[in-house]
Design a protein around this motif. Sequence first.
Motif, PDB file in Angstrom:
ATOM      1  N   SER A   1      -1.070  11.829  11.988  1.00  0.00           N
ATOM      2  CA  SER A   1      -0.813  11.381  13.361  1.00  0.00           C
ATOM      3  C   SER A   1       0.486  11.964  13.897  1.00  0.00           C
ATOM      4  O   SER A   1       0.803  11.806  15.063  1.00  0.00           O
ATOM      5  CB  SER A   1      -0.722   9.858  13.381  1.00  0.00           C
TER       6      SER A   1
ATOM      7  N   ARG B   1      -4.556  10.316   3.259  1.00  0.00           N
ATOM      8  CA  ARG B   1      -3.376  10.418   4.129  1.00  0.00           C
ATOM      9  C   ARG B   1      -2.250  11.143   3.432  1.00  0.00           C
ATOM     10  O   ARG B   1      -2.041  10.969   2.245  1.00  0.00           O
ATOM     11  CB  ARG B   1      -2.874   9.018   4.454  1.00  0.00           C
TER      12      ARG B   1
ATOM     13  N   HIS C   1       3.263  10.802  13.480  1.00  0.00           N
ATOM     14  CA  HIS C   1       4.198   9.737  13.824  1.00  0.00           C
ATOM     15  C   HIS C   1       5.257   9.634  12.741  1.00  0.00           C
ATOM     16  O   HIS C   1       4.966   9.858  11.577  1.00  0.00           O
ATOM     17  CB  HIS C   1       3.476   8.378  13.901  1.00  0.00           C
TER      18      HIS C   1
ATOM     19  N   VAL D   1      -4.947   5.674  12.103  1.00  0.00           N
ATOM     20  CA  VAL D   1      -5.820   5.779  13.272  1.00  0.00           C
ATOM     21  C   VAL D   1      -7.165   6.332  12.777  1.00  0.00           C
ATOM     22  O   VAL D   1      -7.193   7.403  12.195  1.00  0.00           O
ATOM     23  CB  VAL D   1      -5.217   6.760  14.297  1.00  0.00           C
TER      24      VAL D   1
END
Length: 692
Positions: A679, A657, A681, A637
């Motif tokens: 994120s 990341r 997730h 994102v």
Amino acid sequence: SSLLFSSLLFSSHLNTFPGDNLSAPSSPGTARNDCSITPLTPSPSPRVELRPRMACPFSVVVAIDFGTTSSGYAFSFTQDSEAIHMMKRWEGGDPGVANQKSPTCLLLTPDLRFHSFGFAARDFYHDLDPEEARHWLYFDKFKMKIHSTSDLTMETELEAVNGRRVRAIEVFAHALHFFREHALKEVKDQSSSVLEGEEIRWVITVPAVWRQPAKQFMREAAYLAGLVSPDCPEQLLIALEPEAASIYCRKLRLHQVIDLSMQPITNGLDLDGSRPFDSSFRQAREQLRRSRHSRTFLVESGTGELWSELQTGDKYIVADCGGGTVDLTVHQIEQPQGTLKELYKASGGPYGAVGVDLAFEAMLCQIFGDDFIQSFKAKRPAAWVDLTIAFEARKRTAAPGRANALNISLPFSFIDYYKRHRGQSVEAALRRSNMNIVKWSSQGMLRLTQEAMNELFQPTIVNIVKHIEELMAKPEVRGVRFLFLVGGFAESPMLQKAVQKAMGRTCRIIIPHDVGLTILKGAVLFGLDPTVVRVRRCPLTYGVGVLNRFVEGRHPRDKLLIKDGREWCTDILDRFVSVDQSVALGEVVRRSYTPARLGQRKIIINIYCSTTDDVTYISDPGVRKCGTITLDLPEPVPLPGAVGGAGGGGGGGPERREIRATMQFGDTEIKVTAIDVMSNHSVRASIDFLSN
């Protein structure tokens, strides 16, 4: 590729050490100290995350004991978990073998469709016309192949008796599918509320000495057989055979066991001639015979009386002597909750009862010639299976004090084929072979003397006893007070006597009644509460290859890799767990990884393993690549204000990341999960040991 690989895969902890030291170590002294504070792991020790005990979402547990020589299933309803239901007796059955399990044989039609399993497969195959039988595919004792194949994959093949080959995974799936159908039907007959597939928890047993690929193979076969869907992996548990036996043994009452240490074994056999034990054994057996009709076993809700003699901290060995393997596990009981703790990694080897069958085959080859036996097997496969069944039945009655010989009838086609093939009689062959421990009887039978039987049993039994003795000599295992003998081979008086002679003075040797079903019942109990085994030992050292700062004098020059002007040492083994390390249920090992380039969609990490712990690099002898972890990366994102993907050259800035992987080693199988830290997730993560 491992070198290239470990250079591509940055472990994000490389960014965690002090920045000023990175650019210019002031002197070799500080550089060395600097290296000592840059471990790749934030926390080498696994941490415990206590899992809340789930209310069991399943309404029934079905366990399948998939054995080398015989298999079966049992089930229990979670509402009434004291009762364990054994599977129905099927058509067929051998004289003198009174347990509920069925032989592990599978028959496929000439066009590779499933035909039958168990006694039905054996009998149908036997009744086929010899010409026709050559086109049918008959498999027996095929589980051994999974144990002995070092590079097991989904493509590994099995050979049927007629020589045709089929993918092993399909053979296993056919068998598991057969059990699924039978078990479902029987469960539905017993329970008024018709069950849906999701309400069942399946348990499949495997030897504890099996490596990770073999366990995954069983799981894949179960998916293929339709037991559970790959989307609900937690619906299937892999149970370790001796562990299951141990769980059941905790529940035993004194009247449910034979205590070999207390039984004087006499030379006179008991009246029915099959067992060298006194009348109390006969009474127990009678009781058992009566209870057999119900096929429902009740287990104690707490632990049985036998265990009240076991104090907290007492150690015991479970020796699972099966058809294919001997599998040894050492447990310690933890009070007050009665959970179990493994004290030493699983050990054992391919020394099951099949060894005795192979010795018999070798003896036949010695007498009649290897080429003849091979030719007979190929041309008269059904008669060969007949001969092995005849031996199997006699093998069970072999006892140490037996004076008379054991008769094994040779199939007529054997005698006939030998005469045509060799131009002389079987009797003449026996005389010529100088095998004076095997005689020929006028009724057309091979007479195996006691010496012959001893010779067939000896190598396998010696190996089993040696394994137990070696295990008992280990410092972690000293002071064991109980030895439980379980598994089908434990029914053999030959083995019982040998174990009693070797260990009887040092510990109590306990054999549960119905010993061939011990594992099956324990597997059901394990399915009802998998948290009962709280601590296990790692069978191997596992880790991944990573880069570390290169240090002159400590790291070899051939491991030097220069990347962006920095010196790295490649191929360093970053350990997740070490061989024989204790790992509690729910303990996890965490690592963070970062993609080597922007836009990367997958991170693939090679896992390496070793049987010893004194290894530094993944290139060291004894270290092999054994699997991969795959992390699927979703589209990142974009953060507000970030420049559209152009600037992030991987300069160690905040836009890198971080994928955090969590591995669990305390279960019967290794599991992995992962999250994208930014994120939060979860990331699809899978661990694969089969596609090497």
